[in-house]
Design a protein around this motif. Structure first.
Motif, PDB file in Angstrom:
ATOM      1  N   GLU A 102       0.824  -1.200   0.000  1.00 32.02           N
ATOM      2  CA  GLU A 102       0.000   0.000   0.000  1.00 32.02           C
ATOM      3  C   GLU A 102       0.864   1.259   0.000  1.00 32.02           C
ATOM      4  O   GLU A 102       1.917   1.310   0.635  1.00 32.02           O
ATOM      5  CB  GLU A 102      -0.936   0.007   1.211  1.00 32.02           C
ATOM      6  N   TYR A 103       0.390   2.260  -0.711  1.00 32.21           N
ATOM      7  CA  TYR A 103       1.077   3.547  -0.781  1.00 32.21           C
ATOM      8  C   TYR A 103       1.042   4.209   0.589  1.00 32.21           C
ATOM      9  O   TYR A 103       0.000   4.278   1.242  1.00 32.21           O
ATOM     10  CB  TYR A 103       0.357   4.425  -1.809  1.00 32.21           C
ATOM     11  N   GLU A 104       2.182   4.688   1.050  1.00 29.89           N
ATOM     12  CA  GLU A 104       2.272   5.269   2.385  1.00 29.89           C
ATOM     13  C   GLU A 104       2.534   6.767   2.347  1.00 29.89           C
ATOM     14  O   GLU A 104       2.809   7.389   3.386  1.00 29.89           O
ATOM     15  CB  GLU A 104       3.369   4.570   3.187  1.00 29.89           C
TER      16      GLU A 104
ATOM     17  N   PHE B 191      -7.192   5.083  -2.307  1.00 31.93           N
ATOM     18  CA  PHE B 191      -6.050   5.994  -2.411  1.00 31.93           C
ATOM     19  C   PHE B 191      -4.744   5.234  -2.240  1.00 31.93           C
ATOM     20  O   PHE B 191      -3.793   5.410  -3.012  1.00 31.93           O
ATOM     21  CB  PHE B 191      -6.174   7.087  -1.348  1.00 31.93           C
ATOM     22  N   GLU B 192      -4.687   4.350  -1.257  1.00 32.14           N
ATOM     23  CA  GLU B 192      -3.460   3.604  -0.971  1.00 32.14           C
ATOM     24  C   GLU B 192      -3.196   2.502  -1.988  1.00 32.14           C
ATOM     25  O   GLU B 192      -2.101   1.940  -2.033  1.00 32.14           O
ATOM     26  CB  GLU B 192      -3.555   3.009   0.435  1.00 32.14           C
ATOM     27  N   SER B 193      -4.217   2.190  -2.823  1.00 30.26           N
ATOM     28  CA  SER B 193      -4.093   1.105  -3.806  1.00 30.26           C
ATOM     29  C   SER B 193      -3.914   1.615  -5.232  1.00 30.26           C
ATOM     30  O   SER B 193      -3.971   0.819  -6.172  1.00 30.26           O
ATOM     31  CB  SER B 193      -5.334   0.214  -3.742  1.00 30.26           C
ATOM     32  N   GLY B 194      -3.716   2.911  -5.393  1.00 32.21           N
ATOM     33  CA  GLY B 194      -3.482   3.446  -6.733  1.00 32.21           C
ATOM     34  C   GLY B 194      -4.113   4.784  -7.004  1.00 32.21           C
ATOM     35  O   GLY B 194      -3.671   5.519  -7.901  1.00 32.21           O
TER      36      GLY B 194
ATOM     37  N   ALA C  75     -12.181  -2.998 -11.898  1.00 31.08           N
ATOM     38  CA  ALA C  75     -12.714  -1.953 -12.771  1.00 31.08           C
ATOM     39  C   ALA C  75     -11.855  -0.704 -12.758  1.00 31.08           C
ATOM     40  O   ALA C  75     -11.739  -0.004 -13.772  1.00 31.08           O
ATOM     41  CB  ALA C  75     -14.144  -1.615 -12.360  1.00 31.08           C
ATOM     42  N   TYR C  76     -11.238  -0.411 -11.614  1.00 33.45           N
ATOM     43  CA  TYR C  76     -10.435   0.809 -11.497  1.00 33.45           C
ATOM     44  C   TYR C  76      -8.932   0.534 -11.513  1.00 33.45           C
ATOM     45  O   TYR C  76      -8.137   1.422 -11.221  1.00 33.45           O
ATOM     46  CB  TYR C  76     -10.811   1.550 -10.210  1.00 33.45           C
ATOM     47  N   SER C  77      -8.549  -0.683 -11.871  1.00 35.56           N
ATOM     48  CA  SER C  77      -7.131  -1.061 -11.956  1.00 35.56           C
ATOM     49  C   SER C  77      -6.385  -0.749 -10.660  1.00 35.56           C
ATOM     50  O   SER C  77      -5.246  -0.281 -10.678  1.00 35.56           O
ATOM     51  CB  SER C  77      -6.458  -0.345 -13.136  1.00 35.56           C
ATOM     52  N   LEU C  78      -7.038  -0.987  -9.526  1.00 36.74           N
ATOM     53  CA  LEU C  78      -6.405  -0.803  -8.228  1.00 36.74           C
ATOM     54  C   LEU C  78      -5.677  -2.087  -7.815  1.00 36.74           C
ATOM     55  O   LEU C  78      -6.053  -3.181  -8.227  1.00 36.74           O
ATOM     56  CB  LEU C  78      -7.450  -0.439  -7.179  1.00 36.74           C
ATOM     57  N   SER C  79      -4.667  -1.937  -6.996  1.00 40.67           N
ATOM     58  CA  SER C  79      -3.869  -3.083  -6.572  1.00 40.67           C
ATOM     59  C   SER C  79      -4.397  -3.662  -5.265  1.00 40.67           C
ATOM     60  O   SER C  79      -5.265  -3.090  -4.595  1.00 40.67           O
ATOM     61  CB  SER C  79      -2.408  -2.656  -6.393  1.00 40.67           C
TER      62      SER C  79
END
Length: 373
Positions: free
Chosen positions: A157-159, A206-209, A279-283
């Motif tokens: 996850e983005y930090e 937000f943290e996934s892309g 659908a949103y290309s999230l990780s």
């Protein structure tokens, strides 16, 4: 079996589903001629659809009466030249679901029962279903959803900073206009105790892309009806911004203290999270993927809550300049970033390659073709 392979698979499915409404009342002991005709037509539509899928995806084509037509007569188009393993799993799952549903109809209405593998159960209905039970269309198999999950990027996850809750706000307050049942726990709520929940929480996105998105895309995500559901307020607050691995599903305080998510609720949550993230290309991070996989493994044969808004029949990938859901080539962007008005005349009409997978929402009537006017 009849052979009508010139019809669109989606059109056949809509016709079959429409006729299911007739089955919502118990089967009378004395059937009218109209009853028989409607049920025969339902079974015929299911057979037509099943044979169309067999021919389109090259599965069990030897059992299609008269064989398959030439590829240029199969609509909405031939299967991809190089299908991925996930494509194959999704299509096999779809065909297996159609075959299972068709056998239920055969047994319930005593039509072509000799074709049912293993025969019908002693009470006349495959799998022990009582004759006065209305057959239901099951959600996608857990293996198909896991296939979509396996296509998601696995990343930590983005930090970093930059998360602003207001950029993901929604205006779907009407979802709480009526009393309902919380999809996660099964407990009831009134309009005064209702919250609208982002199934994939805004901060989780937000943290996934979504940290890389502009404000307009964040607002579109925040207001996407596919990611919103009415819940009990104390359940929503317990879930908060947690993903599947971070939320135990047990509420430790407040009015709902001691309440836990049901198995069906975990299935609902897992399937919807996978759908939205695809659908949103999230990780997903590794712990989240493991938790989603575990939850989906318990979903076989279970009914999802009635608040389920969509279903997964394919995967949406982000590693191509062309979106894999459409023909001709459309830009591969997350979410529903493209409208018909954004397309050139050469890009219209649009063919939806996998029935039900239309992330840009171009095919409003569900017939497999979008932007036709």
């Amino acid at each position: 079996m009849r052979r009508i392979l010139k019809l669109q698979p989606v059109a056949l499915l809509v016709a079959a589903v429409g006729l299911v409404a007739v089955l919502l009342t118990p089967v009378a002991s004395a059937q009218t001629q109209n009853d028989v005709e409607v049920r025969d037509q339902l079974i015929a539509n299911q057979e037509d659809l099943l044979n169309t899928y067999r021919c389109q995806f090259g599965v069990d084509t030897g059992v299609v009466p008269g064989g398959c037509p030439t590829p240029d007569r199969i609509e909405p188009g031939p299967a991809p030249a190089n299908p991925t393993q996930n494509d194959i799993d999704v299509r096999d799952g779809l065909i297996q679901s159609q075959e299972a549903l068709l056998n239920i109809y055969r047994c319930q209405f005593d039509v072509d029962t000799q074709l049912v593998p293993g025969g019908c159960a002693a009470d006349g209905v495959e799998g022990g279903q009582q004759p006065d039970d209305a057959p239901s269309i099951d959600p996608p198999s857990e293996s198909a959803v896991i296939g979509v999950l396996d296509g998601l990027a696995v990343e930590a996850e983005y930090e970093g900073s930059g998360y602003v809750r207001a950029e993901f706000e929604h205006d779907r307050g009407y979802l709480c206009d009526n009393a309902g049942t919380d999809p996660y726990t099964g407990i009831s709520f009134s309009p005064s105790t209702c919250d609208v929940d982002h199934i994939v929480a805004a901060q989780e996105a937000f943290e996934s892309g979504a940290w890389a998105w502009d404000t307009a895309r964040r607002m579109a995500f925040g207001n996407d009806a596919e990611n919103l559901v009415a819940t009990r307020d104390c359940v929503n607050r317990s879930k908060g911004a947690r993903d599947m691995a971070e939320w135990s599903g047990r509420i430790g305080s407040g009015v709902c203290q001691g309440t836990e998510t049901t198995v069906e609720g975990r299935c609902f949550m897992a399937q919807e999270m996978v759908q939205v993230k695809a659908a949103y290309s999230l990780s997903v991070d590794q712990d989240e993927k493991d938790a989603l996989t575990t939850a989906l493994a318990d979903c076989s044969g279970r009914r999802f809550p009635s608040t389920l808004t969509g279903s997964i029949t394919g995967t949406i990938e982000a590693n191509s300049d062309c979106h894999p859901a459409y023909s001709p080539c459309l830009p591969n962007l997350p979410g529903d970033a493209i409208n018909c008005g954004d397309l050139t005349a050469a890009q219209k009409p649009v063919t939806v390659l996998v029935p039900g997978v239309d992330p840009y929402r171009l095919d409003r009537d569900g017939d497999g073709r979008g932007c036709t006017s």
